[in-house]
Design an enzyme around this catalytic site. Structure first.
Site, PDB file in Angstrom:
ATOM      1  N   LYS A  22       0.835  -1.213   0.000  1.00 45.25           N
ATOM      2  CA  LYS A  22       0.000   0.000   0.000  1.00 45.25           C
ATOM      3  C   LYS A  22       0.863   1.254   0.000  1.00 45.25           C
ATOM      4  CE  LYS A  22      -1.732   1.528   4.097  1.00 45.25           C
ATOM      5  NZ  LYS A  22      -1.473   2.942   4.452  1.00 45.25           N
ATOM      6  N   ASN A  23       1.847   1.300   0.908  1.00 47.51           N
ATOM      7  CA  ASN A  23       2.601   2.541   1.085  1.00 47.51           C
ATOM      8  C   ASN A  23       3.634   2.785  -0.009  1.00 47.51           C
ATOM      9  OD1 ASN A  23       1.055   3.112   3.254  1.00 47.51           O
ATOM     10  ND2 ASN A  23       2.574   2.545   4.805  1.00 47.51           N
ATOM     11  N   CYS A 125      -4.816  13.228  13.130  1.00 44.99           N
ATOM     12  CA  CYS A 125      -5.345  11.897  12.834  1.00 44.99           C
ATOM     13  C   CYS A 125      -5.176  11.032  14.070  1.00 44.99           C
ATOM     14  CB  CYS A 125      -4.705  11.289  11.597  1.00 44.99           C
ATOM     15  SG  CYS A 125      -3.276  10.296  11.879  1.00 44.99           S
ATOM     16  N   ARG A 130       0.609  14.741  13.154  1.00 45.03           N
ATOM     17  CA  ARG A 130       1.130  14.518  11.801  1.00 45.03           C
ATOM     18  C   ARG A 130       1.110  15.763  10.911  1.00 45.03           C
ATOM     19  NH1 ARG A 130      -1.086   8.994   9.457  1.00 45.03           N
ATOM     20  NH2 ARG A 130       0.805   9.065   8.219  1.00 45.03           N
ATOM     21  N   ASP A 314       4.854   0.839  11.915  1.00 44.69           N
ATOM     22  CA  ASP A 314       3.664   0.156  11.383  1.00 44.69           C
ATOM     23  C   ASP A 314       3.578  -1.309  11.822  1.00 44.69           C
ATOM     24  OD1 ASP A 314       2.953   2.503  10.176  1.00 44.69           O
ATOM     25  OD2 ASP A 314       3.569   1.925   8.158  1.00 44.69           O
ATOM     26  N   ARG A 406      -8.506  -0.688   4.639  1.00 45.21           N
ATOM     27  CA  ARG A 406      -7.609   0.331   4.074  1.00 45.21           C
ATOM     28  C   ARG A 406      -6.267  -0.280   3.704  1.00 45.21           C
ATOM     29  NH1 ARG A 406      -7.298   5.878   7.263  1.00 45.21           N
ATOM     30  NH2 ARG A 406      -5.922   6.168   5.487  1.00 45.21           N
TER      31      ARG A 406
HETATM   32  C1  EPZ Z   1       4.328   7.071   6.230  1.00 45.48           C
HETATM   33  O1  EPZ Z   1       3.565   8.145   6.743  1.00 45.48           O
HETATM   34  C2  EPZ Z   1       3.393   5.883   6.143  1.00 45.48           C
HETATM   35  N1  EPZ Z   1       2.297   6.213   5.252  1.00 45.48           N
HETATM   36  C3  EPZ Z   1       2.878   5.508   7.525  1.00 45.48           C
HETATM   37  O2  EPZ Z   1       2.094   4.336   7.410  1.00 45.48           O
HETATM   38  C4  EPZ Z   1       4.071   5.215   8.435  1.00 45.48           C
HETATM   39  O3  EPZ Z   1       3.614   4.958   9.740  1.00 45.48           O
HETATM   40  C5  EPZ Z   1       5.034   6.414   8.444  1.00 45.48           C
HETATM   41  O4  EPZ Z   1       5.425   6.753   7.084  1.00 45.48           O
HETATM   42  C6  EPZ Z   1       6.308   6.161   9.231  1.00 45.48           C
HETATM   43  O5  EPZ Z   1       6.973   5.042   8.709  1.00 45.48           O
HETATM   44  C7  EPZ Z   1       2.446   6.097   3.944  1.00 45.48           C
HETATM   45  O6  EPZ Z   1       3.505   5.735   3.444  1.00 45.48           O
HETATM   46  C8  EPZ Z   1       1.283   6.416   3.090  1.00 45.48           C
HETATM   47  P1  EPZ Z   1       6.408  10.494   8.161  1.00 45.48           P
HETATM   48  P2  EPZ Z   1       4.122   9.632   6.686  1.00 45.48           P
HETATM   49  O7  EPZ Z   1       6.309  11.768   7.397  1.00 45.48           O
HETATM   50  O8  EPZ Z   1       4.910   9.808   5.452  1.00 45.48           O
HETATM   51  C9  EPZ Z   1       6.568  13.847  11.586  1.00 45.48           C
HETATM   52  C10 EPZ Z   1       0.214   2.928   7.852  1.00 45.48           C
HETATM   53  O9  EPZ Z   1      -0.285   2.366   8.869  1.00 45.48           O
HETATM   54  N2  EPZ Z   1       6.406  14.837  10.490  1.00 45.48           N
HETATM   55  O10 EPZ Z   1       7.590   9.631   7.940  1.00 45.48           O
HETATM   56  O11 EPZ Z   1       2.981  10.539   6.936  1.00 45.48           O
HETATM   57  C11 EPZ Z   1       5.317  12.989  11.756  1.00 45.48           C
HETATM   58  O12 EPZ Z   1       4.349  13.641  12.528  1.00 45.48           O
HETATM   59  C12 EPZ Z   1       0.748   4.337   7.897  1.00 45.48           C
HETATM   60  O13 EPZ Z   1       0.270   2.359   6.755  1.00 45.48           O
HETATM   61  C13 EPZ Z   1       6.489  16.175  10.794  1.00 45.48           C
HETATM   62  O14 EPZ Z   1       6.686  16.585  11.938  1.00 45.48           O
HETATM   63  O15 EPZ Z   1       5.080   9.642   7.959  1.00 45.48           O
HETATM   64  C14 EPZ Z   1       5.903  11.764  12.395  1.00 45.48           C
HETATM   65  O16 EPZ Z   1       6.050  11.981  13.761  1.00 45.48           O
HETATM   66  C15 EPZ Z   1       0.347   5.127   9.069  1.00 45.48           C
HETATM   67  N3  EPZ Z   1       6.327  17.084   9.762  1.00 45.48           N
HETATM   68  C16 EPZ Z   1       7.284  11.632  11.739  1.00 45.48           C
HETATM   69  O17 EPZ Z   1       7.560  12.934  11.201  1.00 45.48           O
HETATM   70  C17 EPZ Z   1       6.117  16.684   8.479  1.00 45.48           C
HETATM   71  O18 EPZ Z   1       5.990  17.550   7.597  1.00 45.48           O
HETATM   72  C18 EPZ Z   1       7.387  10.640  10.604  1.00 45.48           C
HETATM   73  O19 EPZ Z   1       6.294  10.827   9.701  1.00 45.48           O
HETATM   74  C19 EPZ Z   1       6.061  15.319   8.196  1.00 45.48           C
HETATM   75  C20 EPZ Z   1       6.212  14.404   9.220  1.00 45.48           C
END
Ligand code: EPZ
Length: 427
Positions: A22-23, A125, A130, A314, A406
């Site tokens: 998915k991701n 969320c 996030r 995850d 999902r």
């Molecule tokens: C991706 O989300 C995945 N989603 C998530 O999978 C996964 O948990 C996550 O990466 C971490 O591995 C998809 O790939 C679609 P991040 P993403 O930006 O890209 C902070 C699932 O269950 N952050 O790496 O949104 C954020 O809040 C899902 O399949 C900021 O502060 O995650 C988090 O604490 C859920 N500012 C950390 O960084 C930003 O602009 C990592 O988030 C962006 C992120």
């Protein structure tokens, strides 16, 4: 709303076909916006999130054609052909972005190719606030003018984007993906430092290269992208889902069974294999994937989530389910998201002994979980309850199954085929 009903306590045996990730599929679908030619993606899983993103791309004007496999490959993923010849709408509306945060991945491609994108801010969320500040700051470094107005990210780059050096202050999967796509069409060289190294990023980078992009350092945390004036169509197969792999590996371990995970790749799940081995669950590479077999009891193992190659957030909920019946204790620490322990009170309803202190959960193993009605507010928390239900004595009913839909394709069919007593029931 559907529910999943499970009669637990049966060891699983057999094989499970691991689907496309998915991701990985989500960013790959948005990459279609980078070219007017057709992007052909194979091994795309049938999941609610994929439908949501296709609906979003469709309303931007992308033509989408699904080709279902027949015969031998019928259980495999489908092929999706996407053609973003004419884009009629540059707005990603609140309703779709709120439903699925990965929608924000249209921002980089739309801005880079058309100089214009209005993408709703996703809002909070279930697993934490996030924010998307890293995406916005980095696109500004490429010369985009970005304002936040009326809940929307209004991004403009009338002269196109310009390559720049970007150092991400924290590792972000989504920001790395958005910037990789944007930089591929920017003028000149972009350097992404402290980039995420998740295999899904590598999958996206390889697809971009197949579309004509120039990217160095793929797989590392420093990516150098030399922008091109245009990209072309390509044909690319989505990687196997490492989180689905890990989830079924734990299904084998938690039920004391044996499963072969067809198409699974060990190099995507090394950190999980290490934890499973330490817990007393050997994982073997086979010609067709991975085999997971539990021999004796589960030992408690401490786990801390980290960006790849560390232990994935995850998989945190699923490993916690496994640890609920371990001998001894396990300290599980979540470092990526603020609020990712929603499964804890639900597991406690099944008899688990878990105490949360800030970002850590201390799990003290109990001899057996007991079935109960449970529900969760996100995808991985929901599947951790299915896993717990498979091991528990008696009946477990998991509500809010739409979370599972999902990210897990035909989960009840795949588990039932390996001996689980599981069915989907209507309310
Ligand atoms: C991706 O989300 C995945 N989603 C998530 O999978 C996964 O948990 C996550 O990466 C971490 O591995 C998809 O790939 C679609 P991040 P993403 O930006 O890209 C902070 C699932 O269950 N952050 O790496 O949104 C954020 O809040 C899902 O399949 C900021 O502060 O995650 C988090 O604490 C859920 N500012 C950390 O960084 C930003 O602009 C990592 O988030 C962006 C992120």
């Amino acid at each position: 709303m559907d529910k999943i009903r499970i009669q637990g306590g049966r060891p699983l045996a057999g094989s499970v076909k691991i689907g496309g990730a998915k991701n990985a599929a989500l960013p790959l679908l948005t990459a279609s916006l980078l070219t007017e030619e057709t992007l052909r993606l194979g091994n795309v899983p049938r999941l609610a999130d994929i439908e949501t993103l296709c609906a979003l791309l469709g309303q931007h004007g992308v033509r989408i054609e699904n080709v279902e496999p027949t015969g031998e490959g019928a259980l495999g993923g489908r092929t999706v052909l996407l053609t973003a010849g004419e884009i009629s709408n540059f707005q990603a509306p609140y309703d779709l972005v709120r439903k699925m945060r990965a929608s924000v991945l249209v921002l980089g491609p739309l801005l880079a190719r058309f100089g214009e994108a209005d993408v709703s801010l996703p809002g909070g969320c279930a697993i934490g606030p996030r924010p998307v500040n890293l995406h916005i700051d980095a696109l500004r470094r490429l010369g985009a003018e970005i304002a936040i107005e009326g809940g929307y990210i209004r991004a403009r780059a009338p002269q196109g984007l310009k390559g720049a050096e970007i150092h991400f202050p924290i590792v972000s999967v989504g920001a790395t993906e958005n910037l990789l796509m944007a930089a591929s069409l920017a003028d000149g060289e972009t350097v992404l430092e402290n980039a995420a190294r998740e295999p899904e990023i590598t999958d996206l980078a390889q697809c971009l290269v197949a579309m004509g992009a120039e990217i160095e350092g793929i797989g590392g945390d420093r990516l150098v992208v030399t922008g091109k004036p245009r990209l072309s169509g390509a044909s690319y197969d989505v990687m196997a889902d490492r989180i689905e792999t890990g989830t079924y590996a734990i299904a084998a371990a938690i039920t004391g069974g044996e499963l072969e995970l067809l198409g699974a790749r060990g190099d995507y799940v090394e950190s999980l294999i290490e934890v499973l081995n330490a817990a007393g669950v050997p994982v073997e590479t086979t010609a067709r994937g991975l085999k997971v077999k539990r021999n004796g009891g589960i030992r408690g193992v401490d786990v801390m989530t980290q960006p790849f190659p560390g232990f994935p957030t995850d998989m945190q909920a699923q490993i916690m389910s496994l640890m609920t019946t371990a001998s001894g204790a396990a300290m599980i620490t979540e470092t990526i998201f603020e609020n990712r322990f929603m499964h804890v009170p639900e597991l406690a309803r099944m008899g688990a002994n878990i105490t949360v202190h800030g970002a850590s959960a201390l799990v003290r193993g109990v001899p057996r979980l007991k079935g109960a009605p449970v529900m969760a507010t996100d995808l991985r928390a929901s599947v951790s309850l299915v896993l717990a239900g498979l091991a528990a004595e008696g009946e477990t009913v998991v509500s809010r199954v739409y979370h599972l839909d999902r990210g897990y394709e035909r989960i009840e069919e795949k588990l039932a085929a390996c001996g689980a007593v599981i069915e989907r029931a209507k309310d």
